[in-house]
Design a protein around this motif. Sequence first.
Motif, short mmCIF file in Angstrom:
data_model
loop_
_atom_site.label_atom_id
_atom_site.label_comp_id
_atom_site.label_asym_id
_atom_site.label_seq_id
_atom_site.Cartn_x
_atom_site.Cartn_y
_atom_site.Cartn_z
N ASP A 1 23.17 100.40 0.99
CA ASP A 1 24.05 101.56 0.79
C ASP A 1 25.48 101.30 1.25
OD1 ASP A 1 21.98 103.11 -0.21
OD2 ASP A 1 21.41 103.87 1.78
N PHE A 2 25.78 100.09 1.71
CA PHE A 2 27.07 99.83 2.35
C PHE A 2 28.25 100.23 1.47
CE2 PHE A 2 30.82 97.26 3.07
CZ PHE A 2 31.05 97.47 4.42
N ASP A 3 28.27 99.78 0.22
CA ASP A 3 29.42 100.03 -0.64
C ASP A 3 29.69 101.53 -0.82
OD1 ASP A 3 29.86 97.35 -0.93
OD2 ASP A 3 28.87 97.19 -2.89
N SER A 4 28.64 102.29 -1.06
CA SER A 4 28.83 103.73 -1.29
C SER A 4 29.24 104.44 0.00
CB SER A 4 27.56 104.35 -1.87
OG SER A 4 26.47 104.20 -0.98
N ILE A 5 28.65 104.05 1.14
CA ILE A 5 29.00 104.68 2.41
C ILE A 5 30.44 104.34 2.78
CG2 ILE A 5 28.48 104.82 4.88
CD1 ILE A 5 26.39 106.09 3.03
N PHE A 6 30.82 103.10 2.65
CA PHE A 6 32.18 102.68 2.98
C PHE A 6 33.19 103.41 2.10
CE2 PHE A 6 35.93 99.99 2.59
CZ PHE A 6 36.20 99.68 3.92
N ALA A 7 32.88 103.52 0.80
CA ALA A 7 33.80 104.21 -0.12
C ALA A 7 33.95 105.68 0.26
CB ALA A 7 33.31 104.06 -1.56
N LEU B 1 25.91 104.56 11.14
CA LEU B 1 27.18 105.28 11.18
C LEU B 1 27.17 106.16 12.42
CD1 LEU B 1 29.88 106.18 10.01
CD2 LEU B 1 28.64 107.82 8.56
N THR B 2 28.08 105.90 13.35
CA THR B 2 28.13 106.61 14.62
C THR B 2 29.32 107.56 14.66
OG1 THR B 2 27.11 104.74 15.78
CG2 THR B 2 28.29 106.37 17.13
N TYR B 3 29.06 108.82 15.00
CA TYR B 3 30.09 109.81 15.27
C TYR B 3 30.10 110.03 16.78
CZ TYR B 3 29.62 111.07 10.29
OH TYR B 3 29.56 111.05 8.92
N GLU B 4 31.22 109.85 17.43
CA GLU B 4 31.26 110.01 18.88
C GLU B 4 32.50 110.79 19.30
OE1 GLU B 4 30.89 107.35 22.98
OE2 GLU B 4 30.81 106.40 21.01
N ALA B 5 32.29 111.74 20.22
CA ALA B 5 33.40 112.54 20.72
C ALA B 5 34.38 111.65 21.47
CB ALA B 5 32.89 113.65 21.64
N ILE B 6 35.64 111.83 21.23
CA ILE B 6 36.67 111.08 21.94
C ILE B 6 36.89 111.70 23.31
CG2 ILE B 6 39.12 110.46 21.94
CD1 ILE B 6 38.98 110.32 18.92
N HIS B 7 36.95 110.86 24.31
CA HIS B 7 37.17 111.29 25.70
C HIS B 7 35.99 112.05 26.28
CE1 HIS B 7 41.16 109.87 25.20
NE2 HIS B 7 41.59 110.89 24.49
N GLU C 1 27.33 97.22 10.41
CA GLU C 1 26.41 96.56 9.48
C GLU C 1 25.48 95.65 10.29
OE1 GLU C 1 26.55 94.11 5.23
OE2 GLU C 1 28.38 94.37 6.44
N LYS C 2 24.24 96.09 10.46
CA LYS C 2 23.26 95.32 11.22
C LYS C 2 22.43 94.44 10.28
CE LYS C 2 24.40 97.42 15.05
NZ LYS C 2 25.13 96.70 16.13
N ASP C 3 21.52 93.68 10.86
CA ASP C 3 20.70 92.78 10.06
C ASP C 3 19.82 93.53 9.07
OD1 ASP C 3 21.77 90.60 11.34
OD2 ASP C 3 20.15 90.46 12.81
#
Length: 351
Positions: free
Chosen positions: A285-291, A328-334, A321-323
């Motif tokens: 799914d890399f291409d579609s997720i990246f786009a 896809l990680t969403y992380e709060a800043i600070h 991109e793992k083996d």
Amino acid sequence: MLKKIILLFFILSFVSCGKAYIKDMDSQNEADPKEFGLLVFSLTFLENGIQELPLFLTLTGEQGGSEEIRLDMKDDTLYAFFVKEGVYYLRDLTGENNSPTITRTASNKETRDIYTTKQWKIVVKAGALNYAGNIFIKDFSDNEKLNTKFKVKMENYVLSADISVRKRMADISSVLEKYPYLKDKQFPINMALFQEDDADNSTISDNYQQSKFDSQNKGYGSYYWGTPISEVKKSLELEGKKITVLSQDHLIDSTVLKNPVEFFFLPFEGDFALYKVQVYFLKSDFDSIFASLKGKYGDFAKKDEKSFTWYTTYTKLILDEKDESLILTYEAIHAKEETEQKNEVKDNLIK
């Protein structure tokens, strides 16, 4: 000192509208989830000794449409509508009063018109179950000591009532039981309680546009950074998700086996607050997720071999991109974690 997490719910004013804007629950097949959201709220009018006659208010949409709602004393009523995405108001709370204290006559046949200028607003999102809370009306008084002032028309006199908005999760369960077909739709929950409003329409419109931006940047989906784990778990359960609680600071939604979603929480003032979400995808799914990420957030800010990073005001997004998979990680800043020392405190969990 640690400050309390402020969960910003940008809310709009409320309406029941004509056919183009508000649809009853029998019209589910006509309600396009790209344009319409489900609006759920309840009204409770407790028995009291000052206001025994019905009250009326109006649900009004900023873009059009309105509907009158009647409240009789002792009523506790659940309301649900399909409404077009936008700003809605609950306003024009009026009625008649026949209390001798107000009419200044011993006869209960005479009445006086009463009204309040208080109004509430909410922002309704398309494709979601928007829960606006329970409007709780109680304790009418013949003086001005309570939080909502009612003017008596044609008289230089004021009475008051205690009116509040409260979260009552049973309302969401009740609407799913009343309309079982909603369970199959699995609408995400938008917990956006009514807020008191004294702003003009232009200000509300600005807030609505800002809220659309904020919802994309202050968390993951409808979950804002800092949301307690109990609320995330409850919302996922109401959406019919398959949830596994791995620990007091970690749960996983495995409804879609090839795309599990993990929620991570930090200890905060005796509870656990959301600060990170990881979504797993197939490596193909890399291409579609990246786009999709590039289309929504623009060019990436940083690249480290097979890792790409984007930033918004409140969130860092990392596509790894793992083996065997993509993460896809969403992380709060600070986001900051409390130390193990009980007496040590830090700045805001979220800045």
